[in-house]
Design a protein around this motif. Structure first.
Motif, mmCIF file in Angstrom:
data_model
loop_
_atom_site.group_PDB
_atom_site.id
_atom_site.type_symbol
_atom_site.label_atom_id
_atom_site.label_comp_id
_atom_site.label_asym_id
_atom_site.label_seq_id
_atom_site.Cartn_x
_atom_site.Cartn_y
_atom_site.Cartn_z
ATOM 1 N N TYR A 35 -48.528 16.886 -9.759
ATOM 2 C CA TYR A 35 -49.663 15.987 -10.290
ATOM 3 C C TYR A 35 -50.038 16.195 -11.608
ATOM 4 N N ARG A 36 -49.682 17.464 -12.055
ATOM 5 C CA ARG A 36 -50.003 17.588 -13.690
ATOM 6 C C ARG A 36 -49.007 16.649 -14.280
ATOM 7 N N ALA A 37 -47.796 16.481 -13.874
ATOM 8 C CA ALA A 37 -47.042 15.740 -14.466
ATOM 9 C C ALA A 37 -47.366 14.355 -14.715
ATOM 10 N N VAL A 38 -47.991 13.780 -13.424
ATOM 11 C CA VAL A 38 -48.511 12.222 -13.420
ATOM 12 C C VAL A 38 -49.761 12.269 -14.156
ATOM 13 N N ARG A 39 -50.530 13.225 -14.280
ATOM 14 C CA ARG A 39 -51.849 13.282 -15.108
ATOM 15 C C ARG A 39 -51.405 13.495 -16.588
ATOM 16 N N PHE A 40 -50.494 14.375 -17.126
ATOM 17 C CA PHE A 40 -50.005 14.166 -18.715
ATOM 18 C C PHE A 40 -49.326 12.996 -18.808
ATOM 19 N N ALA A 41 -48.523 12.316 -17.970
ATOM 20 C CA ALA A 41 -47.739 11.096 -18.343
ATOM 21 C C ALA A 41 -48.887 10.053 -18.516
ATOM 22 N N VAL A 42 -49.732 9.700 -17.806
ATOM 23 C CA VAL A 42 -50.513 8.767 -17.731
ATOM 24 C C VAL A 42 -51.855 8.909 -18.720
ATOM 25 N N ARG A 43 -52.111 10.153 -18.956
ATOM 26 C CA ARG A 43 -53.184 10.404 -20.040
ATOM 27 C C ARG A 43 -52.601 10.220 -21.666
ATOM 28 N N LEU A 44 -51.452 10.716 -21.839
ATOM 29 C CA LEU A 44 -50.745 10.636 -23.007
ATOM 30 C C LEU A 44 -50.159 9.696 -23.164
ATOM 31 N N GLY A 45 -49.614 8.738 -22.181
ATOM 32 C CA GLY A 45 -49.124 7.504 -22.372
ATOM 33 C C GLY A 45 -47.516 7.854 -22.582
ATOM 34 N N PHE A 46 -47.154 8.810 -21.941
ATOM 35 C CA PHE A 46 -45.638 9.287 -21.935
ATOM 36 C C PHE A 46 -45.040 8.795 -20.581
ATOM 37 N N HIS A 47 -43.459 8.788 -20.700
ATOM 38 C CA HIS A 47 -42.611 8.355 -19.498
ATOM 39 C C HIS A 47 -42.082 9.661 -19.125
ATOM 40 N N LEU A 48 -41.957 9.735 -17.756
ATOM 41 C CA LEU A 48 -41.270 10.821 -17.186
ATOM 42 C C LEU A 48 -39.796 10.881 -17.456
ATOM 43 N N GLU A 49 -39.152 11.786 -17.937
ATOM 44 C CA GLU A 49 -37.938 11.911 -18.086
ATOM 45 C C GLU A 49 -37.099 11.827 -16.878
ATOM 46 N N ALA A 50 -35.922 10.998 -16.914
ATOM 47 C CA ALA A 50 -35.209 10.639 -15.876
ATOM 48 C C ALA A 50 -34.912 11.681 -14.888
ATOM 49 N N GLN A 51 -34.497 12.799 -15.279
ATOM 50 C CA GLN A 51 -34.223 13.831 -14.678
ATOM 51 C C GLN A 51 -35.302 14.639 -13.825
ATOM 52 N N THR A 52 -36.414 14.777 -14.859
ATOM 53 C CA THR A 52 -37.508 15.039 -14.290
ATOM 54 C C THR A 52 -38.105 14.521 -13.119
ATOM 55 N N GLU A 53 -37.971 13.081 -13.029
ATOM 56 C CA GLU A 53 -38.574 12.217 -11.933
ATOM 57 C C GLU A 53 -37.614 12.562 -10.844
ATOM 58 N N GLN A 54 -36.422 12.793 -11.211
ATOM 59 C CA GLN A 54 -35.144 13.016 -9.783
ATOM 60 C C GLN A 54 -35.691 14.219 -9.284
ATOM 61 N N TYR A 55 -35.991 15.266 -10.053
ATOM 62 C CA TYR A 55 -36.557 16.501 -9.402
ATOM 63 C C TYR A 55 -37.752 16.296 -8.460
ATOM 64 N N ILE A 56 -38.587 15.514 -9.073
ATOM 65 C CA ILE A 56 -40.115 15.408 -8.156
ATOM 66 C C ILE A 56 -39.442 14.570 -6.991
ATOM 67 N N ARG A 57 -38.917 13.711 -6.889
ATOM 68 C CA ARG A 57 -38.454 12.935 -5.716
ATOM 69 C C ARG A 57 -37.837 13.848 -4.763
ATOM 70 N N TYR A 58 -36.797 14.700 -5.333
ATOM 71 C CA TYR A 58 -35.993 15.697 -4.588
ATOM 72 C C TYR A 58 -37.080 16.526 -4.009
ATOM 73 N N ALA A 59 -38.120 17.190 -4.616
ATOM 74 C CA ALA A 59 -38.714 17.946 -4.014
ATOM 75 C C ALA A 59 -39.651 17.580 -2.881
ATOM 76 N N ILE A 60 -40.285 16.428 -3.000
ATOM 77 C CA ILE A 60 -40.952 15.797 -2.207
ATOM 78 C C ILE A 60 -40.269 15.390 -0.800
ATOM 79 N N THR A 61 -38.885 14.867 -1.102
ATOM 80 C CA THR A 61 -38.033 14.521 0.238
ATOM 81 C C THR A 61 -37.471 15.808 0.817
ATOM 82 N N SER A 62 -37.426 16.940 0.323
ATOM 83 C CA SER A 62 -36.856 18.020 0.835
ATOM 84 C C SER A 62 -37.750 18.776 1.960
ATOM 85 N N GLY A 63 -39.019 18.369 2.246
ATOM 86 C CA GLY A 63 -39.570 18.795 3.360
ATOM 87 C C GLY A 63 -40.277 20.132 3.039
#
Length: 936
Positions: free
Chosen positions: A674-702
């Motif tokens: 949630y902090r990643a999303v907050r900073f990305a949207v607030r600052l107008g940044f993009h999520l680095e590709a591997q960072t996004e992969q880490y997020i998706r893996y953490a969520i799907t890992s259960g």
């Protein structure tokens, strides 16, 4: 799957670079050297070995191998004894990658990629690009070296455009130009070789602040091309830190003598450019040249030397870069326990001390791996550690060049720092590499001269004068805190979001946007401070350079409060932090200053609160979430104003990239998503590709589902997650933030079935419009109503159970429990398509609060919603022509009858039966005539 990558014997940079790249493409693959290395590779590994996934040949268990990859060769005999592994029956795959396209192969490959390019590394780079993989600083550097060496820095005939593009991409990934120059070894022509020999014989040296400065001048017959190659060789052969190489020649009798001077420097944060520009030369900060006419060669070179000496910064010492306190173990600790400690703290080695806390040895990860490989997990570490009689140690005042020399000469990865017989710190390869990395980005001190010629220092042209960006009152406060820290022998740092915002403010006011400015001697003009910029300030005390006191931050906060008694002091002992708080102060307005002791964290299980231990500033920054938040400015001497950036936060900041620091960060703490999303949207940044992969893996890992199923929910899913949800949902950018959370699947952190489907997204936006209309003053908590609407999408009772786990307000939980029943009631009463009397609408809705009605309006069909809007816009504001005071004046006795009369009057008014006071009086006489019982 147990898989390895084999390099040919006497490994060169191309083989090593390709193998390193493959370790990023094949998860879990390890790099194995089959024997020997070129001198340059050997020197490279002396510093970077711990940064690569490299294991010893003897640590391989052949019986477990499933896949073997071979790079930069197609011949078995170049693999040494490892070639026998290619015949193992259990192998599932053998892959070969090579650029010697006309070479015959005797390796039984199941996959082979051999293409006519300048370097095998180029083939691997293209695969990394296609996979969207980002590289670390050492990985990009060694791969760039592979292409440089095998293509002659893109000059050999076999060089292709693919090599050029691959090298360009590696530069974008952070390949170190200084490191590339250090390890490339070009050849010399016979004439240049003679000049090199003469230069070596006549070379003069001066040792200043541990830096070696050299100079020499030669006489030649006419101009000699290629002198820069001699300069590079002189730097390499003499291990000089700086060189002034002059060649004097006579072009013609009429034109007089010419002196060509080439300058080279490896001294961090110095620049040769202004020295040479003053005499008509040019170049770069570390590589320059100039040609002068009819000058005294000896005097000219000496003047260059003197000017460089005057520019030298105070050298970094072990005290500045060491990790402290040192993680230590006793000699009787088992191999298995030592391995567990390494895993917990992410170290590559541990210091072993006796009962008197005196250093007796060091055990590194390689030692532990070998012991575990042979089944000695229960053996004590004393049998495998390096003994003190073979250890190299340093003092806190040992300089950076001396540290690097020891590491390279003796191939040691860590140097204990001893002061008065006590172990006070340790310097590792990683510490040295971080400093080198920072120097190459322009971090650290730089010598400069003001307009009056007086020498002053500033820590980076990024923030030359932090006081120009900070309101005067706050800067004065920071100076006083710094003085208190210095008196105690501590370092004080401004860290985190404040540093990030200062840099962004500076860039915005300079009009630079995200572009990287030149660091070569250009100070920045003062900027107008923003009085509202700093409302939350985080300070970190590194109290371990001179003392091992764990409560440094708390002690400092108490001392500062004596100077600022109007501030409220709060102490959090468990986390070694203190807060100074001002509210509506004439100087600080509302300001919160957190002062913490530098610390490190360990998460005992996913989503838990971290266990905290005292540590150093470097480890304190390393525990943070994103690179852009792992920046610090030193506020104490020496090098006050220095920007600390160990993890590439500055480059990410200016490329608008949000990059996580740790691969397991989102598993350890879901709030970081949630902090990643907050900073990305607030600052107008993009999520680095591997960072996004880490997020998706953490969520799907259960992992979050398992955490919720525990009897005692993890604290992170209550306080920290609730706080992040509030930050997002009450921010002006809540809509794109919520969409990004849904795109990432992050709403599943709240409940495994929660997602933002089109219908729910429409309801949320409709709720927002309703709140804007009916609650413009924000008397209600709009963020919580948005969250309640999300949770109301879940089947009962899941929604209010999640609300309870998030510790929402009692009113909010009550609304969620009430909502299903209320929705059904409204649909039944107000949902028919016939005309509904206004009085019935009011009687149905008036018992519900505005918050409940706002939620019901978006959760009910259109017919009901129209009635709710009608009620809120009009009906709820209508009043009967008579009130209780009027009834009393008319002679009605106060009592329960008043309520019945007023209710009837209101219904009649709503339904249009009466419209004014006379009609109301007539209505009363007809339906509520005065009687003896009703009279006063």
């Amino acid at each position: 799957m147990y898989q390895i990558i084999l390099c040919h014997q006497t490994v060169d940079f191309d083989a090593l670079g390709a193998a390193v790249g493959l370790t990023r493409l094949r998860a879990g693959a390890k790099l194995v050297l089959t024997g020997g290395a070129h001198p340059g590779v050997k020197n490279f590994l002396a510093l970077y070995r711990d940064e690569l996934l490299l294991i010893e040949q003897r640590s391989v268990t052949p019986q477990r191998l499933k896949r073997i990859m071979v790079v930069d060769t197609q011949q078995r005999d170049r693999l040494g004894k490892s070639a026998a592994w290619l015949d193992l029956p259990q192998l599932e795959a053998i892959e070969v990658y090579d650029h010697h396209w006309d070479s015959k192969s005797d390796i039984p490959a199941t996959f082979r990629q051999v293409e006519n390019v300048g370097a095998t590394t180029t083939l691997i780079v293209e695969k990394l690009q296609d996979a969207g993989v980002s590289l670390t600083f050492p990985e990009a550097t060694v791969m760039a070296l592979g292409i440089h060496v095998d293509t002659g820095s893109l000059t050999f005939d076999q060089t292709t455009p693919r090599d050029v593009r691959a090298l360009a991409w590696l530069m974008e990934q952070g390949a170190d130009l200084q490191g590339i120059r250090d390890y490339i070894d070009p050849g010399l022509t016979p004439r240049l070789q003679k000049l090199l020999s003469a230069a070596l014989e006549g070379l003069e040296r001066a040792k200043v602040q541990s830096y070696t400065i050299t100079w020499v001048c030669l006489d030649t017959e006419g101009f000699v091309p290629g002198l820069s190659s001699i300069a590079e060789r002189l730097m390499d052969l003499t291990e000089a830190d700086a060189l002034f190489f002059g060649v004097q020649y006579q072009r013609s009798a009429e034109s007089g003598s010419r002196l060509t001077v080439i300058g080279r420097s490896r001294i961090p944060n110095t620049t040769l450019l202004p020295l040479f520009q003053a005499v008509g030369g040019g170049g770069h900060a570390q590589a320059t040249s100039a040609t002068l006419k009819n000058v005294n060669a000896s005097d000219t070179l000496q003047e260059f030397v003197n000017q460089l000496i005057d520019q030298l910064p105070h050298p970094l010492t072990a005290r500045d870069i060491m990790s402290s306190p040192v993680r230590t173990i006793r000699p009787h600790i088992t191999i298995a326990e030592a391995q567990r400690i390494l895993l917990r703290y992410g170290h590559s080695g541990l210091s072993v001390v006796n009962e008197n806390d005196q250093l007796v040895g060091i055990i590194c990860r390689r030692d532990l791996d070998l012991a575990l490989h042979h089944g000695f997990q229960h053996a004590p570490v004393k049998g495998y550690m390096s003994q003190t009689d073979t250890l190299k140690t340093i003092t806190p005042e040992t300089t950076m060049p001396e540290i690097e020399s020891l590491m390279v000469t003796y191939d040691v990865g860590r140097l204990p720092v001893i002061e008065q017989g006590h172990l006070v710190g340790i310097v590792t390869r990683t510490d040295v590499l971080r400093v080198r990395q920072g120097e190459n980005w322009g971090m650290g001190e730089m010598g400069n001269r003001s307009s009056n010629g007086k020498r002053h220092r500033w820590a980076s042209c990024l923030i030359p004068k932090p006081q120009d960006l900070i309101p005067a009152g706050i800067w004065q406060f920071l100076e006083q805190v710094s003085q208190q820290a210095e008196q105690r022998g501590w370092h004080l740092y401004l860290v985190g979001g404040a540093v990030r915002d200062l840099i962004m403010q500076q860039d915005a006011q300079k009009g630079r946007g995200t572009e990287t400015a030149s660091h070569e001697g250009a100070s920045l003009a003062p900027l107008k401070p923003s009085p509202t910029l700093l409302q939350d300030i985080d300070l970190v005390v590194d109290g371990f350079h001179r003392t091992a006191q764990t409560g440094a931050g708390v002690e400092l906060a108490k001392a500062v409060q004596e100077q600022y008694p109007q501030a409220r002091l709060e102490v959090h002992g468990a986390f070694q932090t203190a807060a100074l708080l001002w509210h509506k102060d004439p100087t600080f307005s509302s300001l919160a200053v957190d002062i913490a002791t530098a610390r490190t964290e360990f998460y005992p299980y996913p989503a838990a609160n971290p266990e905290v231990e005292a540590s150093s500033i470097r480890q304190d920054l390393y525990r943070r979430d994103f690179t852009i938040n792992a920046l610090a400015i030193r506020l104490t001497s020496p090098r006050e104003g220095e920007l600390l950036d160990f993890f590439g936060g500055l480059l990410d900041l200016r490329s608008h990239t949000l990059r996580v620091l740790h691969a397991n960060s989102f598993i350890e703490d879901p709030t970081r998503i949630y902090r990643a999303v907050r900073f990305a949207v607030r600052l107008g940044f993009h999520l680095e590709a591997q960072t996004e992969q880490y997020i998706r893996y953490a969520i799907t890992s259960g992992v979050y589902d398992r955490s919720r199923s525990q009897q005692n929910p993890a604290p992170a899913l209550t306080t920290r997650l609730k706080a992040e949800l509030r930050y997002i949902l009450e921010a002006p950018y809540w809509k794109p933030a919520l969409e990004l959370l849904n795109d990432l699947g992050a709403l599943r952190c709240l409940h495994p079935t929660l997602e933002l489907n089109p219908r729910l997204w429409w309801q949320i936006r409709l709720l927002d419009r309703g709140l804007q209309r009916f609650d413009p003053q924000h008397q209600l908590d709009h963020w919580q109503l948005r969250l309640e609407l999300l949770l109301a999408e879940l089947a009962a009772p899941e929604g209010w159970k999640v609300a309870q786990s998030l510790e929402l307000s009692a009113d909010g939980i009550k609304r969620l429990k009430l909502l299903p029943e209320a929705r059904q009631r409204l649909i039944k009463v107000l949902g028919n398509h016939g005309e509904i009397p206004p009085s019935q609408i009011v009687q149905t809705l008036r018992d519900y609060s505005l918050a409940v009605l706002a939620l019901l309006a978006v959760k009910t069909p259109r017919q009901v919603r129209r009635q709710i809007w009608h009620y809120l816009i009009d009906l709820s504001h209508r009043r009967a022509p008579l009130n209780g005071h009027d009834l009393k004046q008319m002679g009605y006795k106060p009592g329960p009858l008043y309520r019945e009369i007023l209710e009837t009057l209101l219904s009649a008014t709503l339904d249009g039966v009466i419209g004014d006071r006379p009609q109301a009086e007539v209505f009363l006489k007809q339906y509520f005539p005065l009687s003896k019982n009703s009279k006063q």
